[in-house]
Design a protein around this motif. Structure first.
Motif, PDB file in Angstrom:
ATOM      1  N   GLY A 157       0.794  -1.226   0.000  1.00 53.81           N
ATOM      2  CA  GLY A 157       0.000   0.000   0.000  1.00 53.81           C
ATOM      3  C   GLY A 157       0.823   1.271   0.000  1.00 53.81           C
ATOM      4  N   ARG A 158       2.106   1.162  -0.391  1.00 50.00           N
ATOM      5  CA  ARG A 158       2.974   2.339  -0.392  1.00 50.00           C
ATOM      6  C   ARG A 158       3.536   2.588  -1.784  1.00 50.00           C
ATOM      7  NH1 ARG A 158       7.563   1.827   2.604  1.00 50.00           N
ATOM      8  NH2 ARG A 158       7.555  -0.420   2.364  1.00 50.00           N
ATOM      9  N   ARG A 159       3.809   3.844  -2.063  1.00 54.50           N
ATOM     10  CA  ARG A 159       4.395   4.263  -3.337  1.00 54.50           C
ATOM     11  C   ARG A 159       5.872   4.531  -3.104  1.00 54.50           C
ATOM     12  NH1 ARG A 159       5.513   8.726  -6.804  1.00 54.50           N
ATOM     13  NH2 ARG A 159       4.510   8.425  -8.795  1.00 54.50           N
ATOM     14  N   VAL A 160       6.743   3.616  -3.576  1.00 55.61           N
ATOM     15  CA  VAL A 160       8.187   3.754  -3.404  1.00 55.61           C
ATOM     16  C   VAL A 160       8.856   3.484  -4.750  1.00 55.61           C
ATOM     17  CG1 VAL A 160      10.242   2.870  -2.212  1.00 55.61           C
ATOM     18  CG2 VAL A 160       8.058   2.990  -0.997  1.00 55.61           C
ATOM     19  N   GLU A 161       9.681   4.416  -5.176  1.00 56.56           N
ATOM     20  CA  GLU A 161      10.409   4.247  -6.440  1.00 56.56           C
ATOM     21  C   GLU A 161      11.319   3.028  -6.344  1.00 56.56           C
ATOM     22  OE1 GLU A 161      10.372   6.040  -9.354  1.00 56.56           O
ATOM     23  OE2 GLU A 161       8.709   7.213  -8.546  1.00 56.56           O
ATOM     24  N   GLY A 162      11.375   2.257  -7.422  1.00 57.27           N
ATOM     25  CA  GLY A 162      12.319   1.155  -7.500  1.00 57.27           C
ATOM     26  C   GLY A 162      13.709   1.689  -7.806  1.00 57.27           C
ATOM     27  N   ASP A 163      14.701   0.932  -7.425  1.00 55.45           N
ATOM     28  CA  ASP A 163      16.096   1.276  -7.680  1.00 55.45           C
ATOM     29  C   ASP A 163      16.524   0.506  -8.922  1.00 55.45           C
ATOM     30  OD1 ASP A 163      18.927   1.169  -7.741  1.00 55.45           O
ATOM     31  OD2 ASP A 163      19.070   1.279  -5.571  1.00 55.45           O
ATOM     32  N   PRO A 164      17.024   1.177  -9.974  1.00 55.34           N
ATOM     33  CA  PRO A 164      17.370   0.460 -11.198  1.00 55.34           C
ATOM     34  C   PRO A 164      18.475  -0.582 -11.033  1.00 55.34           C
ATOM     35  CG  PRO A 164      17.792   2.826 -11.441  1.00 55.34           C
ATOM     36  CD  PRO A 164      17.207   2.616 -10.091  1.00 55.34           C
ATOM     37  N   THR A 165      19.161  -0.584  -9.903  1.00 55.64           N
ATOM     38  CA  THR A 165      20.175  -1.619  -9.674  1.00 55.64           C
ATOM     39  C   THR A 165      19.602  -2.814  -8.922  1.00 55.64           C
ATOM     40  OG1 THR A 165      20.981  -0.617  -7.613  1.00 55.64           O
ATOM     41  CG2 THR A 165      22.037   0.089  -9.671  1.00 55.64           C
TER      42      THR A 165
END
Length: 145
Positions: free
Chosen positions: A88-96
């Motif tokens: 239920g959270r909006r967290v950007e993914g890390d491209p690595t």
């Protein structure tokens, strides 16, 4: 003196890390995840625009592949971490930090999130899809932070 300082700032600005943040996937080649199995830095001179972002590639061939079918290479959920979406959270993914499940690229927020989705994709992905749909329907994404 003021004009010299202005010129120096203009020359140094492209080298600042913040510029890379405007690039999709932090400048990594989107095609490399599936073709090579790891993120490969893209070149600044091989790029294309898609969905308002600049996508960089390590080769002309990879750019052509992406341009032919960008949705096949772009990360799911707009690059948001599916584990966080399922929570239920909006967290950007890390491209690595990423996983590929069923030919689909998912960026995760950490090694722990990678392991979590790999251990239970049949539970996490449907919950992430629901979180993604709620996020897209919410005008200001209230409650998704």
């Amino acid at each position: 003196m003021k004009s010299l300082l202005t010129v120096l700032l203009l020359c140094l600005t492209p080298a600042l890390p913040a510029v890379a943040q405007e690039w999709a996937l932090g400048g990594y080649d989107a095609v490399s995840y599936t073709r090579v199995g790891r993120p490969v830095p893209g070149r600044s001179d091989i790029a294309t625009m898609w969905k308002g972002q600049k996508w960089h590639f390590s080769s002309e061939e990879n750019r052509a592949r992406f341009e032919a079918d960008p949705r096949a290479y772009a990360p799911a959920f707009g690059g948001l971490c599916p584990v966080a979406l399922a929570e239920g959270r909006r967290v950007e993914g890390d491209p690595t930090h990423f996983v590929i499940i069923g030919k689909r690229l998912y960026l995760t927020r950490s090694d722990a999130a990678e392991q979590s989705i790999l251990s239970a994709p049949q539970r996490i992905l449907p919950a992430a899809r629901q979180g993604w749909l709620r996020l897209k329907q919410a005008p200001a994404a209230v409650g998704m932070e």
